[in-house]
Design an enzyme around this catalytic site. Sequence first.
Site, PDB file in Angstrom:
ATOM      1  N   GLY A  93      32.171  48.012  44.139  1.00 55.43           N
ATOM      2  CA  GLY A  93      31.068  48.575  45.386  1.00 55.43           C
ATOM      3  C   GLY A  93      29.906  49.002  44.817  1.00 55.43           C
ATOM      4  O   GLY A  93      29.046  47.989  44.491  1.00 55.43           O
ATOM      5  N   ILE A 144      28.184  49.985  42.545  1.00 55.16           N
ATOM      6  CA  ILE A 144      27.902  50.576  41.040  1.00 55.16           C
ATOM      7  C   ILE A 144      27.261  49.182  40.817  1.00 55.16           C
ATOM      8  O   ILE A 144      28.408  47.944  40.645  1.00 55.16           O
ATOM      9  CB  ILE A 144      29.495  50.488  39.826  1.00 55.16           C
ATOM     10  CG1 ILE A 144      30.228  51.062  40.557  1.00 55.16           C
ATOM     11  CG2 ILE A 144      28.743  50.552  38.435  1.00 55.16           C
ATOM     12  CD1 ILE A 144      31.715  52.346  39.774  1.00 55.16           C
ATOM     13  N   GLY A 201      37.331  53.286  55.592  1.00 54.92           N
ATOM     14  CA  GLY A 201      36.932  51.961  55.724  1.00 54.92           C
ATOM     15  C   GLY A 201      37.024  51.162  53.999  1.00 54.92           C
ATOM     16  O   GLY A 201      36.605  50.381  53.930  1.00 54.92           O
ATOM     17  N   ASP A 239      43.697  42.787  45.392  1.00 57.86           N
ATOM     18  CA  ASP A 239      42.459  42.922  45.583  1.00 57.86           C
ATOM     19  C   ASP A 239      42.077  43.588  43.745  1.00 57.86           C
ATOM     20  O   ASP A 239      41.044  42.625  43.337  1.00 57.86           O
ATOM     21  CB  ASP A 239      42.446  43.992  46.096  1.00 57.86           C
ATOM     22  CG  ASP A 239      40.808  44.466  46.439  1.00 57.86           C
ATOM     23  OD1 ASP A 239      39.751  44.166  46.977  1.00 57.86           O
ATOM     24  OD2 ASP A 239      40.190  45.597  45.154  1.00 57.86           O
ATOM     25  N   LYS A 245      38.967  40.992  41.561  1.00 58.43           N
ATOM     26  CA  LYS A 245      38.372  41.492  40.875  1.00 58.43           C
ATOM     27  C   LYS A 245      38.287  40.799  39.643  1.00 58.43           C
ATOM     28  O   LYS A 245      36.947  41.380  38.780  1.00 58.43           O
ATOM     29  CB  LYS A 245      38.054  43.760  41.360  1.00 58.43           C
ATOM     30  CG  LYS A 245      37.669  43.238  43.122  1.00 58.43           C
ATOM     31  CD  LYS A 245      37.883  44.965  43.183  1.00 58.43           C
ATOM     32  CE  LYS A 245      37.307  44.676  44.413  1.00 58.43           C
ATOM     33  NZ  LYS A 245      37.394  46.387  44.723  1.00 58.43           N
TER      34      LYS A 245
END
Length: 428
Positions: free
Chosen positions: A132, A134, A185, A199, A203
């Site tokens: 996100g 960071i 969200g 997910d 990453k």
Amino acid sequence: MIKIGLLGYGNIAEGLEEILSKNASRIKKRCGHAVEIKSALVRDLSKVRKGIPPHIQLTTHPADILDDPEISIVVEVMGGEHPALELLSDAIKAKKHVVTANKLLIAVHKEYLFDLAKTHAVKIGFEASVGGGIPLIKTLKVGLSPNEIEAIYGIVNGTTNFILSQIETEKKEFHTALKHAQKLGFAEADPHMDVSGLDAAYKLIILANVGFKVNIQLSDMSYEGITSISKDDIDCSNQLGYTIKLLAIGRKRSDGQYIFKVHPTLIPKTHPLAHIQNELNAIYIQSKGLGETLLSGKGAGPLPTGSAIASDIIDIILDGPHTGLRQVEAPAKPVTPLSIDLTHSQFFIRLTVTDTLGVLETVSRVLGKHHISIAKLIQQPVKKNTAQLLIITHPIIESELKAGIEEVKKESVILAINSLIRVGLDEN
Ligand code: HSE
């Protein structure tokens, strides 16, 4: 004025628009240009979008963005694989710099996209694809680049961290916590991506590329999500001084072998990663020379993701028309990571047994046959004649652990193996 074209206009686009408009003068001062979203490609013009600023033109025709000479940067925020891949590729071929938050696209198509961007001399920003808000991609690419990365332990999925935290601290049920994460969200359109560990696996592929400069595929790694983690597991690990986190782990062993895996992990409450709550993400990096670095911050949601996208836009503008080495990804070395069966971990085993004479002897004898040594054991009564055993093992190679568990299961005094979760960060 730098004009941006968006592919998609959902909650991430709204977050980006809010960041760009609220920080307009700061951004202009930082990069010498005003930055504004000019148009956005959407599927359905009739869908009501509240609060969309009048200067953003909506279109259903990709050419309105890709052929617009005023648009120099295209941001993909539609998610999913298709048509995001084709549209992003077309934007690169149209010599637009591109920014994406799409981890699937980067993880699965990185070689193709990086090559294409090199051919067309444009930049790809993908800071928003992991962690996100960071700034961890930039930190790994530039800030930590003088040091060899030895290990990365990441809490990189906000939804699952939110669910685990809510079960632990708010005593919420799994599905209530997931619904809450969806409402805020954080979750993917298909939340199975989050809870299955997929997910986080995408990453980790990106972190492998940027941190270790190696090219791995999803099929090379093992990933598990949090669907098998129960409230009892969380309560029992708390009693033993641990908390449960979904970790994405990348490690280069001293023998040169790489390990990449995603799984729930019991983390000692004293470790900094144990304190990362709710949608916060963190990556804990061990590098030669520098030692330990912890980056933490909001890992999911429109504003953190919008902030990371805006930072890529600023980075692209700061570099000017030239494609700096910072943007062009170095060719990553293809490697075959070690199979998870050949890695070593400590394990937490929770099992239900008959509360009869000799049951502990049976369990320790069978585990001992497979070289599984017990570091800690707690026995708790469940109901008449039934007990729960909580065991923490010493580090053991996974193939032996699995064989030992299969054999323990056959003993008549064992009523159920309730859970099997890896413990701690360190590989031996
Ligand atoms: N669904 C993702 C998460 C969004 O929960 O982390 C951010 O990549």
